[in-house]
Design an enzyme around this catalytic site. Structure first.
Site, PDB file in Angstrom:
ATOM      1  N   TYR A  37      36.063  27.217  36.209  1.00 31.07           N
ATOM      2  CA  TYR A  37      35.955  28.552  36.805  1.00 31.07           C
ATOM      3  C   TYR A  37      36.483  29.612  35.837  1.00 31.07           C
ATOM      4  CZ  TYR A  37      36.514  32.497  39.960  1.00 31.07           C
ATOM      5  OH  TYR A  37      36.439  33.741  40.530  1.00 31.07           O
ATOM      6  N   GLY A  92      41.317  37.237  39.071  1.00 33.05           N
ATOM      7  CA  GLY A  92      41.375  37.039  40.514  1.00 33.05           C
ATOM      8  C   GLY A  92      41.958  35.726  40.990  1.00 33.05           C
ATOM      9  N   GLN A 143      43.408  46.686  41.201  1.00 29.94           N
ATOM     10  CA  GLN A 143      41.965  46.544  40.970  1.00 29.94           C
ATOM     11  C   GLN A 143      41.264  46.357  42.298  1.00 29.94           C
ATOM     12  OE1 GLN A 143      40.226  43.083  40.993  1.00 29.94           O
ATOM     13  NE2 GLN A 143      38.391  44.354  41.191  1.00 29.94           N
ATOM     14  N   TYR A 145      37.988  45.568  44.425  1.00 33.39           N
ATOM     15  CA  TYR A 145      36.607  45.167  44.675  1.00 33.39           C
ATOM     16  C   TYR A 145      36.239  45.874  45.959  1.00 33.39           C
ATOM     17  CZ  TYR A 145      36.190  41.376  41.237  1.00 33.39           C
ATOM     18  OH  TYR A 145      36.084  40.654  40.082  1.00 33.39           O
ATOM     19  N   THR A 171      36.224  47.957  40.159  1.00 32.91           N
ATOM     20  CA  THR A 171      35.313  47.102  39.389  1.00 32.91           C
ATOM     21  C   THR A 171      33.897  47.250  39.935  1.00 32.91           C
ATOM     22  OG1 THR A 171      37.066  45.572  38.829  1.00 32.91           O
ATOM     23  CG2 THR A 171      34.820  44.716  38.699  1.00 32.91           C
ATOM     24  N   ARG A 280      31.230  37.031  32.282  1.00 38.52           N
ATOM     25  CA  ARG A 280      31.188  36.199  33.495  1.00 38.52           C
ATOM     26  C   ARG A 280      30.172  36.695  34.513  1.00 38.52           C
ATOM     27  NH1 ARG A 280      35.587  33.178  34.282  1.00 38.52           N
ATOM     28  NH2 ARG A 280      35.728  33.419  36.526  1.00 38.52           N
ATOM     29  N   SER A 307      37.264  42.236  26.928  1.00 38.35           N
ATOM     30  CA  SER A 307      36.189  41.252  26.765  1.00 38.35           C
ATOM     31  C   SER A 307      36.153  40.732  25.330  1.00 38.35           C
ATOM     32  CB  SER A 307      34.803  41.777  27.151  1.00 38.35           C
ATOM     33  OG  SER A 307      34.756  42.060  28.549  1.00 38.35           O
TER      34      SER A 307
END
Ligand code: FNR
Length: 379
Positions: A37, A92, A143, A145, A171, A280, A307
């Protein structure tokens, strides 16, 4: 020098010093599905590999006798001085990457110990308030979502304000999960097992939507999360609404196109976070290739970048290409897996030491010295 002096007595560093060694060592201690993952990404994983190799297409121009024996790597962000240009990108699942199952708290402790701010994911194993309490004097960013339920989104923002977070990082690139063959092969990912959903399970709005509490029916609560997480309709209207909701700085994560930068700037957004989610989410060009145009369009607005950063040399290159601060993802994640807060601290210190030495030996004294002219294209 300290490491070499210790070596005189036979002592060697306990934790790995390079990215490949960190990943390999973490692979020895982690559950294989979780390892996949974290290590894996979208599609054939070309983008995440390209994120890393793209840095190799730039070289640093050395300057000699430049008086760079003393360096200053501090930066300013939203009116506050930070001792280093690094930050920890949101991860996460980090809660379950540490044996304590409280990896989020370890991240916050690493931030407190190092002064390197952490962006704390929505998807944590401990509620955002508990994580914030471990941050010490180092600011944390929350962050978001954005769920497809505005009342729930507002509740998250209010909780982040009350918990003392220094900004909201929205995000944008994960309104649906990417095509990730490793996770698809396992037919699982952590949240569907009810992991790292503490912000939802502790939230009054989320709980009010359930027939049974998460304590009574974990499976149903995890499914309810999946139903509210996906947000294909997320739009600039939502961003305008979020912007109007809070006085905290709002940053947009996943922006790589100058037109999107300009739209964000016109909409009162405070910072851009240029990233392709570590390869990802969707196949794209290497994130670092987008950075110069994003910085130009930002016209002085802070630009965070992540990244593919794997070394202190990469940190220097990202700064020279205009990043205000440089985000670290998987590298500190492996550090958490191996040794919790001390492991993440070690990884950050290695990156910093290498960045600092790279600047010094090449004759650059401060981040202000790191302009695009410091780099030469080698391929
Ligand atoms: C992430 N990332 C991420 N981003 C985000 O905005 N919210 C999140 O919850 C997560 N979760 C997450 C989990 C895992 C296991 C990884 C590896 C990454 C993306 C992250 O913030 C960052 O953009 C990338 O990790 C940066 O790339 P590198 O440094 O991993 O190459």
């Amino acid at each position: 020098l300290g490491i070499y002096l210790d070596g005189l007595t036979g002592a060697k560093p306990e934790l790995p010093l390079t990215y490949s060694d960190l990943e390999a060592r973490a692979g020895e201690v982690m559950d294989p599905e979780l390892l996949d993952y974290v290590a894996g990404g979208a599609g054939d994983e070309h983008t995440q590999r390209a994120n890393v190799t793209a840095f190799h297409r730039w070289g640093i121009v050395p300057r000699m006798l430049a008086g760079a024996a003393e360096r200053d790597l501090s930066i300013e962000l939203f009116g506050r001085r930070y001792p280093t240009p690094l930050f920890m990108a949101p991860i996460g699942v980090i809660g379950v990457m540490h044996e304590s199952q409280h990896g989020d708290l370890e991240v916050a402790r690493a931030a407190a110990a190092s002064g390197v701010p952490a962006v704390i994911s929505t998807l944590v194993q401990d509620p955002m308030e508990t994580v914030a309490a471990e941050l010490g004097d180092t600011p944390g960013f929350y962050q978001l979502y954005t769920p497809n339920d505005r009342e729930l989104a507002e509740s998250f923002v209010r909780r982040a304000e009350a918990a003392g977070y220094a900004g909201i990082v929205v995000t944008l690139d994960t309104w649906s999960l990417g095509w990730r063959p490793r996770d698809l092969r396992h037919a699982t990912f952590p949240q569907l097992r009810g992991l790292c959903l503490a912000n939802y399970f502790s939230d009054p709005v989320f709980r009010s939507r359930l027939e049974k509490t998460p304590e009574e029916d974990l499976g149903a609560a995890a499914i309810a999360w999946a139903m509210t997480f996906g947000n294909p309709g997320l739009s600039w209207d939502d961003i305008e609404w979020l912007r109007g909701l809070t006085a905290l700085p709002v940053l947009l994560k996943g922006i790589c196109h100058p037109d999107d930068v300009r739209r964000a700037r016109d909409g009162g957004i405070d910072g851009i976070y240029c990233s392709n989610h570590g390869g990802r989410q969707a196949a794209s060009a290497p994130a670092i290739d987008f950075l110069p145009a994003v910085v130009e369009a930002a016209e002085g607005m802070p630009v965070l970048f992540d990244s593919g950063v794997r070394s202190g040399v990469d940190v220097v290159k990202a700064l020279a290409l205009g990043a205000t601060a440089v985000g670290i993802g998987r590298p500190y994640g492996w550090g958490i897996s191996l040794a919790g807060a001390a492991g993440a601290h070690h990884v950050l210190q290695c990156l910093l030491a290498e960045a600092d030495l790279t600047m010094g030996l090449n004759g650059y004294r401060s981040i202000a010295d790191l302009t695009p002219e410091v780099l030469v294209r080698t391929v």
